[in-house]
Design a protein around this motif. Sequence first.
Motif, PDB file in Angstrom:
ATOM      1  N   GLU C 158       0.822  -1.225   0.000  1.00 29.96           N
ATOM      2  CA  GLU C 158       0.000   0.000   0.000  1.00 29.96           C
ATOM      3  C   GLU C 158       0.857   1.276   0.000  1.00 29.96           C
ATOM      4  O   GLU C 158       0.406   2.315  -0.477  1.00 29.96           O
ATOM      5  N   PHE C 159       2.071   1.188   0.522  1.00 32.67           N
ATOM      6  CA  PHE C 159       2.831   2.420   0.769  1.00 32.67           C
ATOM      7  C   PHE C 159       4.135   2.494  -0.019  1.00 32.67           C
ATOM      8  O   PHE C 159       5.183   2.869   0.504  1.00 32.67           O
ATOM      9  N   THR C 160       4.081   2.122  -1.278  1.00 30.02           N
ATOM     10  CA  THR C 160       5.290   2.157  -2.103  1.00 30.02           C
ATOM     11  C   THR C 160       5.254   3.310  -3.098  1.00 30.02           C
ATOM     12  O   THR C 160       6.254   3.662  -3.693  1.00 30.02           O
ATOM     13  N   PHE C 161       4.081   3.916  -3.261  1.00 29.55           N
ATOM     14  CA  PHE C 161       3.970   5.106  -4.119  1.00 29.55           C
ATOM     15  C   PHE C 161       3.357   6.245  -3.322  1.00 29.55           C
ATOM     16  O   PHE C 161       2.275   6.738  -3.605  1.00 29.55           O
ATOM     17  N   ARG C 235      -1.330   5.483   6.236  1.00 31.03           N
ATOM     18  CA  ARG C 235      -2.543   5.568   5.423  1.00 31.03           C
ATOM     19  C   ARG C 235      -3.093   6.996   5.400  1.00 31.03           C
ATOM     20  O   ARG C 235      -3.485   7.501   4.343  1.00 31.03           O
ATOM     21  N   ASN C 238      -0.738   8.756   3.062  1.00 27.87           N
ATOM     22  CA  ASN C 238      -0.847   8.350   1.659  1.00 27.87           C
ATOM     23  C   ASN C 238      -2.104   8.934   1.007  1.00 27.87           C
ATOM     24  O   ASN C 238      -2.094   9.318  -0.160  1.00 27.87           O
ATOM     25  N   MET C 239      -3.179   9.014   1.779  1.00 30.21           N
ATOM     26  CA  MET C 239      -4.433   9.515   1.195  1.00 30.21           C
ATOM     27  C   MET C 239      -4.507  11.038   1.187  1.00 30.21           C
ATOM     28  O   MET C 239      -5.161  11.621   0.330  1.00 30.21           O
ATOM     29  N   ARG C 243       0.070  16.061  -3.304  1.00 28.98           N
ATOM     30  CA  ARG C 243       0.733  15.485  -4.468  1.00 28.98           C
ATOM     31  C   ARG C 243       0.828  16.494  -5.613  1.00 28.98           C
ATOM     32  O   ARG C 243       1.271  16.159  -6.696  1.00 28.98           O
TER      33      ARG C 243
END
Lengths: 163, 107, 552
Positions: C158-161, C235, C238-239, C243
Motif C-alpha cells: 500500500e505504501f510504495t507510491f 494511510r 498516503n491519502m 501530491r
Amino acid sequence: MPLIKNGEFADDNWILVGDEDELPADTPVIVSAARWQAERETLLGRNAPLGVKLEAGEAPELIADDLDRFQLVAVNFPAFKDGRGFSYASLLRDRYGFDGEVRAVGEVLRDQWSLMVRCGFDAFDVADGTKIDAFKEALGEFSHVYQATGDGKKTVWQLRHGG
Amino acid sequence: MAQHTNTRATTQAVTANRLLDGEVVYFTADGTWSDWLKDADVADGKEACAALLAKAEPSVAAQQVVEPYLFEVAVEDSAIVPASVREKIRMAGPTIRLDLGKQAASI
Amino acid sequence: MYRYDEFDHTLVKERVTQFRGQVERRLAGDITEDQFKPLRLMNGVYLQLHAYMLRVAVPYGTLSGKQMHMLADIATKYDKGYGHFTTRQNIQYNWPALSDIPAILDDLASVEMHAIQTSGNCIRNVTSDQYAGAAAGEVDDPRIWSEIIRQWSTFHPEFTFLPRKFKFAVCGMNEDRAAIRFHDIGIEVVKGKDGAPAFDIYVGGGQGRTPMIGHLIGEAVPAVDLIAYLESIMRVYNMNGRRDNLYKARIKILVHALGAEEMKRQVEEEFVHVKEKGVVNLPEEEIARIRAYFAPPAYEALPDESSALNEAMADNKKFADWVKTNVAEHKADGYAIANISLKPVGGVAGDASDDQMHVMADLATQYSFDELRVTHEQNIVLAHVKKDDLFALWQGLEKAALGTPNLALITDHIVCPGLDYCALANARSIPISQEIAERFNDLDRQHNIGELKVKISGCINACGHHHVGHIGILGVDKKGTEFYQISLGGSADENASVGDILGPAFTEDEIADAIETIVETYIKIRQEGERFIETYRRVGKEPFKETLYATH
C-alpha cells in the motif's frame, strides 16, 4: 483497452459513461461519484449493473454507505506515481467489505500489478499489446510477503511460527 | 527542459549521460557523442541551439544517452569553456579528487 | 546482529532478479527512461553529475565484518576504490556502470545486503542509534524494532507510491543520537505501563527547505500495536499528503497544515479500524525471534578500570587524545565504544577507501564481536571494545589513517556530496569542509573549542543537515557563483532546534574566516564549561552577528 480479470483476459461488458453522456439502456455502466450522487434515483431505476469510478482524491468514504448498490468500483490512477488508489482498494476490501470488482484504470506500471492485487484489485485495464504472460510473471516475482493485507496470504511473520 | 539549462544563453552545446555507464558525453557535429567537450558542436542563437538539441534527441530513443540538454559555453581561443561551475565540474570531475573523472586522464 | 532466514534470502534474491529484468528491459529499449527512472530509484540507482550512483542499504547502520569486506570488494571491482558513508547510515558508490549493477546486487545478496528502497517515494532505510545495545541507560535495543520496521516496510503493497520519500529513525533511550525529531516518523522506545517496551511516536519532523521538529502524537504505544499504529499514520499520509507540489509533499507539511492535534485524531480514528481488522498485529513469537539476534554479546567479566589503558594513555599523548575524543562509555564494565572518524583533515567526509574498509572489518572481527555501525554523522563505530584492547585497536586504525581524534569537534562535519558529485546541488560542500578543517587543524585549539557540530549542505534539500548544525552552512547559487549562508543554534538531539540564519551569505574565500570569527566570539563570551550550543542558547545570535558583519 484489454481487460485482465482474475489473472486472465476477460470480456469487458462495462461502459464508462461521461457525466454529460446519455445513459445507454440495459448495459452495465460506470459513472463518476459525482454523477452517482446527483442522479442516484435514475441510476437505481435502471435494469443493469452499476459501477462507480473513484478519482484520486475521492476516498471510498464518499460512497461507503452505497457500496451494496455497486457491482464494480473503478479506481483511477492519473499517474503511476499517485499511489492514493492503493489505499482506496485496501479500504474498499478490508474496511467496507466490498466484494464486487475493484478495477485499476489509468496509468499503471507492470511493476505495480502485484502490489495492487495485494491491496484488493482484481481487474486491470491494460495497454494494447499487453501479454498475459507478462502479467503472470509480474505476479509471480515474489514468493513471500511481509505484510498482511486483505488477500489472506500468509505473511512471513506467520509462516515463521507455523502460520 | 533540465532545470540547469540557462534559457537566455546564446552560445550553447548539448550534453547528456551515456545510458550504459552514465559517462558525461557531448553531442558532436557529425551526430555522435564524445567524452570530450572539445569535440562538441556549438550553436549560436536561440534557433540554432534548439535545432542542435533537436538533432541530439533521437539518441534517447536509440538507447545511447539519457536526458540531453543545452548548456552555456564560451569559445575562448578556439577552446570551448562551460559557463557554470556545474558544467565545469561535469567536464573535469570532482574538484576535491583530481584523480577521478575526465581530469584524471591528463594527470 | 540480525541474520537472514530462508524467507529474507528468497525475497532479496527475487528482488535482484526483478531488477535485472528491469535493467534488461531498459537496455533493450522496451521501457523508456521515464518509465525506468522510478524503478531504478526504488533500488537506489541515481544518475548523478559524472555517472550513476548506487546507494546500498545498511539497515540501522549495522554491519558485520564480512559485509564490510564485501563493500570494499565492490568498491575495488566495480567502482573506483572507495565508497561514501551517508547520513542515512548507508554507503554510496559514485561510479558504477548501469550494466554492472545487477552483478553488484548479486554480490550484496550473498552477504545479506541489498539496495531495496534506498530511494523513491517509499519507506526508506530505517536509521537508529549507533550506540544501540552498548549505551548505558537504554530502555531497549532500538535495532530490534528497526528490524521489525524494516521487514514490515519492505515492498509494502500500500505504501510504495507515497507522495514523497519517507524516513524512520528509532532510538532506544531519551538521549537521542538518531535525530528522531527530524524524521517523518521518529520513534523512542520508552517503558510502558507494564514495564515492557512501548513507543513514543513523533511525526512530521524533517529538514529540506522547510525544517520542522516532529510532534509527539503516539505516547507509550504498546509493542503489540506498533505496526497497526504505523500503518495508520502511513494511510492518513498516503491519502491526504499533497501530491500537487513536490516541495509540499512530505508528511511534515500535512501535519503542519492539519495541526498535530488533528493529525493525532485522524491517525487514532484510523488506528481503531486497522486494529479491528487485527491481521497486522505483531506476533509475540516474532518479536522474541528478532530480539534473540540482538542479545548482548558474550562480554568477559572485567574490572571497569583497565590498567593497560591507563598506562598506554600516560605513555602516548596521541593515543590519549584519541581516547579522550573518540571513545565513549559502555554499559559493560571493562568495555568501551570506539568511534572511527572518517573526517581526516584534507579528506572527504564519510569517504573510506577499499583498503580502509578492509582494515575496519578486520579490526571489528578482532576487537568488537565482528560488528560495525555506520553513524548518521558519517563515522564508524565499533561498539564493544575491551578497554584493554583500545591501544591495539588504535594502532591498527592509525596505520590506515583512521585514527583522527576529532569526534564532535570542529573538524568533524556532516557534509553532503555537493556539486562535486550531486546533480541537484547548487554549490560545492566538500571543499568548504576541507577549508574549515584545515583552518582549525591544531588539535589543542579544537579541544579548547570543545563540542561544535558543523554541518554543510550544497543545496536547500539539506542532505548535509545544516539546519541542525550548531553551525550550519548552506551553499547557494547566485548567477553561477557559489555563496554560503551561515546559521547558528541548530541541534538534532533530544533538545531539538532549527538553526537561525545569521545574515547575508559569504563567498568561498570568506567562509573559513567567517567561521573563525564566530568561534572566536564564542571563546570570548562563553562561561566556564559552556559548550558552543549552550552559549548560543544563552546569548542568541546578536553577538555573533555583530562581530561577523563588523569584520566582513
